[in-house]
Design a protein around this motif. Structure first.
Motif, PDB file in Angstrom:
ATOM      1  N   TYR A 122       0.832  -1.194   0.000  1.00 41.80           N
ATOM      2  CA  TYR A 122       0.000   0.000   0.000  1.00 41.80           C
ATOM      3  C   TYR A 122       0.872   1.252   0.000  1.00 41.80           C
ATOM      4  O   TYR A 122       1.932   1.270   0.638  1.00 41.80           O
ATOM      5  CB  TYR A 122      -0.861   0.058   1.264  1.00 41.80           C
ATOM      6  CG  TYR A 122      -1.883  -1.028   1.396  1.00 41.80           C
ATOM      7  CD1 TYR A 122      -3.161  -0.854   0.878  1.00 41.80           C
ATOM      8  CD2 TYR A 122      -1.595  -2.211   2.051  1.00 41.80           C
ATOM      9  CE1 TYR A 122      -4.119  -1.851   1.016  1.00 41.80           C
ATOM     10  CE2 TYR A 122      -2.543  -3.204   2.191  1.00 41.80           C
ATOM     11  CZ  TYR A 122      -3.805  -3.020   1.673  1.00 41.80           C
ATOM     12  OH  TYR A 122      -4.740  -4.004   1.809  1.00 41.80           O
ATOM     13  N   PRO A 123       0.415   2.334  -0.641  1.00 38.10           N
ATOM     14  CA  PRO A 123       1.102   3.618  -0.485  1.00 38.10           C
ATOM     15  C   PRO A 123       0.952   4.097   0.964  1.00 38.10           C
ATOM     16  O   PRO A 123      -0.087   3.877   1.598  1.00 38.10           O
ATOM     17  CB  PRO A 123       0.361   4.552  -1.436  1.00 38.10           C
ATOM     18  CG  PRO A 123      -0.423   3.672  -2.344  1.00 38.10           C
ATOM     19  CD  PRO A 123      -0.683   2.407  -1.599  1.00 38.10           C
ATOM     20  N   LEU A 124       1.986   4.731   1.506  1.00 39.32           N
ATOM     21  CA  LEU A 124       1.941   5.175   2.900  1.00 39.32           C
ATOM     22  C   LEU A 124       0.788   6.142   3.161  1.00 39.32           C
ATOM     23  O   LEU A 124       0.145   6.066   4.204  1.00 39.32           O
ATOM     24  CB  LEU A 124       3.264   5.834   3.279  1.00 39.32           C
ATOM     25  CG  LEU A 124       4.398   4.875   3.580  1.00 39.32           C
ATOM     26  CD1 LEU A 124       5.695   5.632   3.783  1.00 39.32           C
ATOM     27  CD2 LEU A 124       4.091   4.040   4.807  1.00 39.32           C
TER      28      LEU A 124
ATOM     29  N   MET B 227       4.659   2.819  11.085  1.00 41.72           N
ATOM     30  CA  MET B 227       4.589   1.462  10.534  1.00 41.72           C
ATOM     31  C   MET B 227       5.884   0.688  10.795  1.00 41.72           C
ATOM     32  O   MET B 227       5.846  -0.510  11.075  1.00 41.72           O
ATOM     33  CB  MET B 227       4.296   1.500   9.027  1.00 41.72           C
ATOM     34  CG  MET B 227       2.932   2.065   8.657  1.00 41.72           C
ATOM     35  SD  MET B 227       1.561   1.098   9.314  1.00 41.72           S
ATOM     36  CE  MET B 227       0.989   2.158  10.620  1.00 41.72           C
ATOM     37  N   THR B 228       7.016   1.368  10.737  1.00 45.68           N
ATOM     38  CA  THR B 228       8.296   0.707  11.026  1.00 45.68           C
ATOM     39  C   THR B 228       8.350   0.272  12.482  1.00 45.68           C
ATOM     40  O   THR B 228       8.773  -0.847  12.791  1.00 45.68           O
ATOM     41  CB  THR B 228       9.462   1.661  10.709  1.00 45.68           C
ATOM     42  OG1 THR B 228       9.383   2.030   9.329  1.00 45.68           O
ATOM     43  CG2 THR B 228      10.800   0.992  10.959  1.00 45.68           C
ATOM     44  N   ARG B 229       7.890   1.130  13.390  1.00 48.69           N
ATOM     45  CA  ARG B 229       7.889   0.773  14.810  1.00 48.69           C
ATOM     46  C   ARG B 229       6.940  -0.377  15.111  1.00 48.69           C
ATOM     47  O   ARG B 229       7.160  -1.136  16.055  1.00 48.69           O
ATOM     48  CB  ARG B 229       7.517   1.994  15.652  1.00 48.69           C
ATOM     49  CG  ARG B 229       8.658   3.009  15.734  1.00 48.69           C
ATOM     50  CD  ARG B 229       8.309   4.230  16.520  1.00 48.69           C
ATOM     51  NE  ARG B 229       7.889   3.917  17.881  1.00 48.69           N
ATOM     52  CZ  ARG B 229       7.234   4.762  18.663  1.00 48.69           C
ATOM     53  NH1 ARG B 229       6.930   5.968  18.230  1.00 48.69           N
ATOM     54  NH2 ARG B 229       6.885   4.412  19.879  1.00 48.69           N
ATOM     55  N   LEU B 230       5.895  -0.527  14.300  1.00 49.30           N
ATOM     56  CA  LEU B 230       4.962  -1.645  14.488  1.00 49.30           C
ATOM     57  C   LEU B 230       5.479  -2.935  13.849  1.00 49.30           C
ATOM     58  O   LEU B 230       4.877  -3.990  14.011  1.00 49.30           O
ATOM     59  CB  LEU B 230       3.592  -1.302  13.908  1.00 49.30           C
ATOM     60  CG  LEU B 230       2.783  -0.281  14.708  1.00 49.30           C
ATOM     61  CD1 LEU B 230       1.532   0.110  13.939  1.00 49.30           C
ATOM     62  CD2 LEU B 230       2.415  -0.840  16.071  1.00 49.30           C
TER      63      LEU B 230
ATOM     64  N   ALA C 119       4.128  11.507   4.770  1.00 50.12           N
ATOM     65  CA  ALA C 119       4.417  10.080   4.612  1.00 50.12           C
ATOM     66  C   ALA C 119       5.438   9.642   5.646  1.00 50.12           C
ATOM     67  O   ALA C 119       5.415   8.500   6.108  1.00 50.12           O
ATOM     68  CB  ALA C 119       4.909   9.796   3.197  1.00 50.12           C
ATOM     69  N   GLY C 120       6.320  10.544   6.045  1.00 50.72           N
ATOM     70  CA  GLY C 120       7.333  10.224   7.044  1.00 50.72           C
ATOM     71  C   GLY C 120       6.743   9.857   8.393  1.00 50.72           C
ATOM     72  O   GLY C 120       7.254   8.971   9.086  1.00 50.72           O
ATOM     73  N   GLU C 121       5.666  10.531   8.779  1.00 47.29           N
ATOM     74  CA  GLU C 121       5.009  10.213  10.054  1.00 47.29           C
ATOM     75  C   GLU C 121       4.453   8.790  10.032  1.00 47.29           C
ATOM     76  O   GLU C 121       4.601   8.037  10.992  1.00 47.29           O
ATOM     77  CB  GLU C 121       3.881  11.212  10.327  1.00 47.29           C
ATOM     78  CG  GLU C 121       4.354  12.626  10.606  1.00 47.29           C
ATOM     79  CD  GLU C 121       3.206  13.589  10.719  1.00 47.29           C
ATOM     80  OE1 GLU C 121       3.065  14.214  11.790  1.00 47.29           O
ATOM     81  OE2 GLU C 121       2.437  13.731   9.744  1.00 47.29           O
TER      82      GLU C 121
END
Length: 103
Positions: free
Chosen positions: A41-43, A67-70, A60-62
């Motif tokens: 999916y697109p961020l 998503m990376t932390r999850l 998109a950075g937020e």
């Protein structure tokens, strides 16, 4: 996990994101993306679905950080191909013949 997206706090969980994105058809990926389940999916689309906010309200950075932390796999912008050097007709003929080109 608590995160802030567009100045609003959200309590996100991996299972909650999976549930929110269930049944959502992925849009065409042009920029940064995240893999949720077996789909990419697109961020910005993911951010819109999980926050219920307009895409212009967050970056998109937020969403990428959240998503990376999850634990989701995120992909950056696609790399552009390196520009190819244009050969002169003489250089092209030399390359086809296998001989070094005269400069």
């Amino acid at each position: 996990m608590r995160c802030v997206i567009a100045r609003f706090p959200f309590e996100l969980t991996r299972s909650g994101v999976l549930e929110s994105m269930k049944g959502v058809k992925p849009e065409q990926v042009i920029g940064e993306s995240v893999i949720i389940g077996r789909r990419t999916y697109p961020l910005k689309q993911v951010g819109q679905v999980i926050t219920r906010q307009d895409r212009r309200d967050f970056s998109a950075g937020e969403v990428l950080r959240a998503m990376t932390r999850l634990g989701f796999t995120c992909r950056g912008l696609p790399q552009a191909a390196a520009p190819m050097r244009v050969l002169s007709p003489l250089q092209n003929a030399s390359a086809l013949l296998g001989a070094p080109a005269a400069v």
